[in-house]
Design a protein around this motif. Structure first.
Motif, PDB file in Angstrom:
ATOM      1  N   PHE A  10       0.810  -1.211   0.000  1.00  0.00           N
ATOM      2  CA  PHE A  10       0.000   0.000   0.000  1.00  0.00           C
ATOM      3  C   PHE A  10       0.847   1.266   0.000  1.00  0.00           C
ATOM      4  N   VAL A  11       2.149   1.152   0.214  1.00  0.00           N
ATOM      5  CA  VAL A  11       3.041   2.300   0.186  1.00  0.00           C
ATOM      6  C   VAL A  11       4.108   2.076  -0.876  1.00  0.00           C
ATOM      7  N   GLY A  12       4.559   3.150  -1.451  1.00  0.00           N
ATOM      8  CA  GLY A  12       5.571   3.071  -2.491  1.00  0.00           C
ATOM      9  C   GLY A  12       6.906   3.583  -2.001  1.00  0.00           C
ATOM     10  N   PRO A  13       7.902   3.569  -2.868  1.00  0.00           N
ATOM     11  CA  PRO A  13       9.213   4.077  -2.492  1.00  0.00           C
ATOM     12  C   PRO A  13       9.139   5.574  -2.183  1.00  0.00           C
ATOM     13  N   GLY A  14       9.752   5.970  -1.075  1.00  0.00           N
ATOM     14  CA  GLY A  14       9.782   7.373  -0.701  1.00  0.00           C
ATOM     15  C   GLY A  14       8.592   7.841   0.111  1.00  0.00           C
ATOM     16  N   ASP A  15       7.580   6.998   0.312  1.00  0.00           N
ATOM     17  CA  ASP A  15       6.430   7.388   1.126  1.00  0.00           C
ATOM     18  C   ASP A  15       6.828   7.403   2.603  1.00  0.00           C
ATOM     19  N   GLU A  16       6.285   8.363   3.350  1.00  0.00           N
ATOM     20  CA  GLU A  16       6.541   8.446   4.779  1.00  0.00           C
ATOM     21  C   GLU A  16       5.764   7.331   5.488  1.00  0.00           C
ATOM     22  N   VAL A  17       6.435   6.597   6.366  1.00  0.00           N
ATOM     23  CA  VAL A  17       5.800   5.535   7.143  1.00  0.00           C
ATOM     24  C   VAL A  17       6.094   5.761   8.620  1.00  0.00           C
ATOM     25  N   TYR A  18       5.282   5.168   9.484  1.00  0.00           N
ATOM     26  CA  TYR A  18       5.482   5.266  10.919  1.00  0.00           C
ATOM     27  C   TYR A  18       5.067   3.950  11.557  1.00  0.00           C
ATOM     28  N   GLU A  19       5.451   3.779  12.822  1.00  0.00           N
ATOM     29  CA  GLU A  19       5.163   2.534  13.532  1.00  0.00           C
ATOM     30  C   GLU A  19       3.656   2.351  13.680  1.00  0.00           C
ATOM     31  N   GLY A  20       3.190   1.162  13.362  1.00  0.00           N
ATOM     32  CA  GLY A  20       1.773   0.852  13.463  1.00  0.00           C
ATOM     33  C   GLY A  20       1.010   1.064  12.165  1.00  0.00           C
ATOM     34  N   MET A  21       1.658   1.603  11.156  1.00  0.00           N
ATOM     35  CA  MET A  21       1.006   1.833   9.866  1.00  0.00           C
ATOM     36  C   MET A  21       0.945   0.520   9.087  1.00  0.00           C
ATOM     37  N   ILE A  22      -0.144   0.290   8.392  1.00  0.00           N
ATOM     38  CA  ILE A  22      -0.296  -0.909   7.574  1.00  0.00           C
ATOM     39  C   ILE A  22       0.321  -0.615   6.213  1.00  0.00           C
ATOM     40  N   VAL A  23       1.386  -1.342   5.864  1.00  0.00           N
ATOM     41  CA  VAL A  23       2.108  -1.078   4.623  1.00  0.00           C
ATOM     42  C   VAL A  23       1.810  -2.093   3.538  1.00  0.00           C
ATOM     43  N   GLY A  24       1.169  -3.210   3.882  1.00  0.00           N
ATOM     44  CA  GLY A  24       0.874  -4.224   2.882  1.00  0.00           C
ATOM     45  C   GLY A  24      -0.052  -5.286   3.410  1.00  0.00           C
ATOM     46  N   GLU A  25      -0.392  -6.205   2.526  1.00  0.00           N
ATOM     47  CA  GLU A  25      -1.307  -7.287   2.858  1.00  0.00           C
ATOM     48  C   GLU A  25      -0.535  -8.590   2.979  1.00  0.00           C
ATOM     49  N   ASN A  26      -0.846  -9.366   4.005  1.00  0.00           N
ATOM     50  CA  ASN A  26      -0.211 -10.648   4.258  1.00  0.00           C
ATOM     51  C   ASN A  26      -1.141 -11.758   3.787  1.00  0.00           C
ATOM     52  N   SER A  27      -0.595 -12.833   3.255  1.00  0.00           N
ATOM     53  CA  SER A  27      -1.425 -13.937   2.786  1.00  0.00           C
ATOM     54  C   SER A  27      -1.961 -14.787   3.933  1.00  0.00           C
ATOM     55  N   ARG A  28      -1.387 -14.629   5.124  1.00  0.00           N
ATOM     56  CA  ARG A  28      -1.845 -15.377   6.300  1.00  0.00           C
ATOM     57  C   ARG A  28      -2.734 -14.497   7.169  1.00  0.00           C
ATOM     58  N   ALA A  29      -3.374 -15.110   8.148  1.00  0.00           N
ATOM     59  CA  ALA A  29      -4.332 -14.391   8.986  1.00  0.00           C
ATOM     60  C   ALA A  29      -3.661 -13.472  10.004  1.00  0.00           C
ATOM     61  N   GLU A  30      -2.478 -13.840  10.491  1.00  0.00           N
ATOM     62  CA  GLU A  30      -1.849 -13.042  11.537  1.00  0.00           C
ATOM     63  C   GLU A  30      -1.103 -11.839  10.955  1.00  0.00           C
ATOM     64  N   ASP A  31      -0.837 -10.870  11.811  1.00  0.00           N
ATOM     65  CA  ASP A  31      -0.113  -9.664  11.407  1.00  0.00           C
ATOM     66  C   ASP A  31       1.383  -9.904  11.498  1.00  0.00           C
ATOM     67  N   ILE A  32       2.135  -9.233  10.658  1.00  0.00           N
ATOM     68  CA  ILE A  32       3.588  -9.298  10.684  1.00  0.00           C
ATOM     69  C   ILE A  32       4.101  -7.885  10.881  1.00  0.00           C
ATOM     70  N   ASP A  33       4.971  -7.700  11.882  1.00  0.00           N
ATOM     71  CA  ASP A  33       5.592  -6.400  12.087  1.00  0.00           C
ATOM     72  C   ASP A  33       6.833  -6.323  11.215  1.00  0.00           C
ATOM     73  N   VAL A  34       6.884  -5.308  10.362  1.00  0.00           N
ATOM     74  CA  VAL A  34       8.020  -5.136   9.459  1.00  0.00           C
ATOM     75  C   VAL A  34       8.564  -3.723   9.597  1.00  0.00           C
ATOM     76  N   ASN A  35       9.791  -3.539   9.167  1.00  0.00           N
ATOM     77  CA  ASN A  35      10.408  -2.222   9.139  1.00  0.00           C
ATOM     78  C   ASN A  35      10.764  -1.917   7.688  1.00  0.00           C
ATOM     79  N   PRO A  36       9.918  -1.190   6.969  1.00  0.00           N
ATOM     80  CA  PRO A  36      10.199  -0.929   5.557  1.00  0.00           C
ATOM     81  C   PRO A  36      11.343   0.047   5.337  1.00  0.00           C
ATOM     82  N   CYS A  37      11.814   0.707   6.387  1.00  0.00           N
ATOM     83  CA  CYS A  37      12.909   1.670   6.247  1.00  0.00           C
ATOM     84  C   CYS A  37      14.283   1.019   6.359  1.00  0.00           C
ATOM     85  N   LYS A  38      14.328  -0.196   6.868  1.00  0.00           N
ATOM     86  CA  LYS A  38      15.599  -0.879   7.078  1.00  0.00           C
ATOM     87  C   LYS A  38      16.072  -1.489   5.767  1.00  0.00           C
ATOM     88  N   GLU A  39      17.286  -1.146   5.364  1.00  0.00           N
ATOM     89  CA  GLU A  39      17.785  -1.684   4.102  1.00  0.00           C
ATOM     90  C   GLU A  39      18.470  -3.018   4.308  1.00  0.00           C
TER      91      GLU A  39
END
Length: 98
Positions: A3-32
């Motif tokens: 749901f977010v593209g390159p260069g978009d501002e993100v913050y903790e707790g923001m939903i950045v994508g959809e997971n194929s499983r039922a549970e949530d996954i915490d990710v850090n999209p800023c970490k290279e």
């Protein structure tokens, strides 16, 4: 799906994508990804991600669960968790199970 593209501002707790499983996954999209000299046998396989898609207000309202909300600003429509910090989300989930 992202749901977010390159260069978009993100913050903790923001939903950045959809997971194929039922549970949530915490990710850090800023970490290279760290580059190393080690190569695996599957290094030749390239993974192509589909381009991101900005959800409309209707799509976002259909997508969110009971512990999530839709944040609407004049510039964007974002989905996020009700409780932003991960530690607080784990505490509230633990208390809800009791």
């Amino acid at each position: 799906m992202l749901f977010v593209g390159p260069g978009d501002e993100v913050y903790e707790g923001m939903i950045v994508g959809e997971n194929s499983r039922a549970e949530d996954i915490d990710v850090n999209p800023c970490k290279e990804k760290h580059l190393t000299n080690m190569r695996s046998s599957t290094a030749e396989v390239l993974v192509r991600l589909d381009s991101h898609r900005k959800p409309t207000l209707d799509e976002a309202l259909e997508f969110v669960r009971e512990d999530e909300c839709v944040e609407v600003t004049p510039a964007s429509v974002r989905m996020r968790k009700l409780v932003l910090p991960k530690v607080q989300r784990l505490k509230t989930a633990r208390l809800a199970r009791r």
